[in-house]
Design a protein around this motif. Structure first.
Motif, PDB file in Angstrom:
ATOM      1  N   LYS A  57      38.923  31.751  47.763  1.00 36.23           N
ATOM      2  CA  LYS A  57      38.667  30.395  47.075  1.00 36.23           C
ATOM      3  C   LYS A  57      37.137  30.478  46.500  1.00 36.23           C
ATOM      4  O   LYS A  57      36.436  29.495  46.651  1.00 36.23           O
ATOM      5  N   PRO A  58      36.835  31.374  45.551  1.00 34.69           N
ATOM      6  CA  PRO A  58      35.550  31.260  44.789  1.00 34.69           C
ATOM      7  C   PRO A  58      35.349  30.092  43.987  1.00 34.69           C
ATOM      8  O   PRO A  58      34.108  29.754  43.466  1.00 34.69           O
ATOM      9  N   SER A  59      36.414  29.487  43.539  1.00 32.50           N
ATOM     10  CA  SER A  59      36.058  28.186  42.627  1.00 32.50           C
ATOM     11  C   SER A  59      35.674  27.185  43.469  1.00 32.50           C
ATOM     12  O   SER A  59      34.791  26.209  42.852  1.00 32.50           O
ATOM     13  N   LEU A  60      35.661  26.945  44.632  1.00 33.56           N
ATOM     14  CA  LEU A  60      34.715  26.108  45.517  1.00 33.56           C
ATOM     15  C   LEU A  60      33.418  26.199  45.242  1.00 33.56           C
ATOM     16  O   LEU A  60      32.594  25.217  44.652  1.00 33.56           O
ATOM     17  N   LYS A  61      32.723  27.469  45.311  1.00 33.13           N
ATOM     18  CA  LYS A  61      31.228  27.659  45.014  1.00 33.13           C
ATOM     19  C   LYS A  61      30.934  27.600  43.580  1.00 33.13           C
ATOM     20  O   LYS A  61      30.064  27.027  43.270  1.00 33.13           O
ATOM     21  N   ARG A  62      31.878  27.942  42.813  1.00 34.30           N
ATOM     22  CA  ARG A  62      31.463  27.959  41.364  1.00 34.30           C
ATOM     23  C   ARG A  62      31.698  26.480  40.812  1.00 34.30           C
ATOM     24  O   ARG A  62      30.740  26.268  39.924  1.00 34.30           O
ATOM     25  N   HIS A  63      32.280  25.702  41.317  1.00 29.95           N
ATOM     26  CA  HIS A  63      31.941  24.196  41.046  1.00 29.95           C
ATOM     27  C   HIS A  63      30.559  23.653  41.198  1.00 29.95           C
ATOM     28  O   HIS A  63      30.362  22.833  40.331  1.00 29.95           O
ATOM     29  N   PHE A  64      30.076  24.122  41.970  1.00 27.29           N
ATOM     30  CA  PHE A  64      28.643  23.477  42.339  1.00 27.29           C
ATOM     31  C   PHE A  64      27.583  24.479  41.914  1.00 27.29           C
ATOM     32  O   PHE A  64      26.404  24.031  42.091  1.00 27.29           O
TER      33      PHE A  64
END
Length: 277
Positions: A57-64
């Motif tokens: 789930k790299p998109s969670l961190k990328r969002h912030f």
């Protein structure tokens, strides 16, 4: 106060969409669910948030994360650019850790133990697939905890008898001295918790509902917790052990919990949050 958000689950109830879009990234208005949950934690007084996520789930961190490309795209849209800047400021208050195998909610919480080592105040835990419409409970739970000398507090909702086997169910006695005046009839001194009991064995119809404020002793208990229901490390089982040495309260909060981990729950969430945010 530190906050912890377990957000490493596979989201199998939302397949095939969750193959590429984590359930925590599903949009509710212009924000993904995970951002709304982080904002609830910060509004309740948390100065830092730990998110337990999955390598998938790299998109969670990328969002912030800071993103110069998007700032360039929004250079002529100052209101949107300011919103991106605010999001990045939130991101600076987040730390990340991984759960590389799925062994239950208790196991997910345990992955944050090293990052939260040395904490003496209760840790606010908000499930990453649970949004609350109406009055968010975390701030009230923090006030209740402070008034009871830093005691643990578990968020509750009443469920139909035929559904108690889906939840952790609590037993307790009324605590009319509750410090939040409008919550005087909503606070219990907990005496027991049972994970997913059969209806005939349930001590009540009050279910644990996605929000916890727990003494950091919970991490030591989780480290020695034997697998429970479903062969998983159950957070409810560790809280039950915590009750033997620490006072804990239940708060039947007035807001409504929504499960975004399945399509029907997500659609209901969109209806509940349809007002502009």
């Amino acid at each position: 106060m530190k906050a912890l958000i377990p957000a490493a689950g596979y989201g199998t109830r939302f397949l095939p969409a969750s193959k590429t879009v984590p359930k925590e990234m599903l949009p509710v208005g212009a924000k993904p669910a995970i951002q709304l949950i982080v904002e609830e934690a910060l509004a309740a007084g948390a100065d830092e948030v730990v998110i337990v996520t999955s390598p998938d789930k790299p998109s969670l961190k990328r969002h912030f994360d800071v993103d110069a490309v998007w700032h360039a795209r929004c250079a002529k849209k100052p209101e949107i650019d300011a919103e991106l800047t605010r999001l990045e400021e939130i991101g600076r208050r987040i730390r990340w850790t991984l759960q590389t195998e799925q062994r239950g909610l208790g196991h997910a919480v345990l992955q944050a133990a090293d990052l939260l080592a040395g904490e003496t105040d209760p840790v606010l835990i908000l499930l990453g697939d649970a949004l609350v419409s109406g009055q968010a409970p975390s701030a009230d739970m923090a006030a209740i905890s402070r008034a009871f000398g830093g005691a643990s507090v578990v968020g509750l909702e009443q469920v139909p008898l035929e559904k108690v086997s889906r939840y952790g169910i609590v037993a307790g006695t009324p605590a009319p001295e509750a410090p939040v005046p409008e919550a005087a009839d909503r606070v219990l001194r907990l005496s027991d918790l049972v994970e997913k009991p059969a209806p005939e064995a349930a001590p009540s119809r009050l279910a644990i509902a996605g929000r916890y404020l727990l003494d950091p002793a919970i991490f030591g208990l989780l480290a020695t917790q034997t697998p429970g229901h479903g062969g998983e490390i159950q957070l409810t089982d560790a809280i039950r052990r915590l009750l033997s040495t620490h006072a804990a309260y239940g708060y039947r909060y007035p807001g409504r919990r929504h499960d975004i981990g399945n399509p029907q729950g997500y659609f209901e969430t969109l209806q509940a949050f349809q007002a502009p945010r």
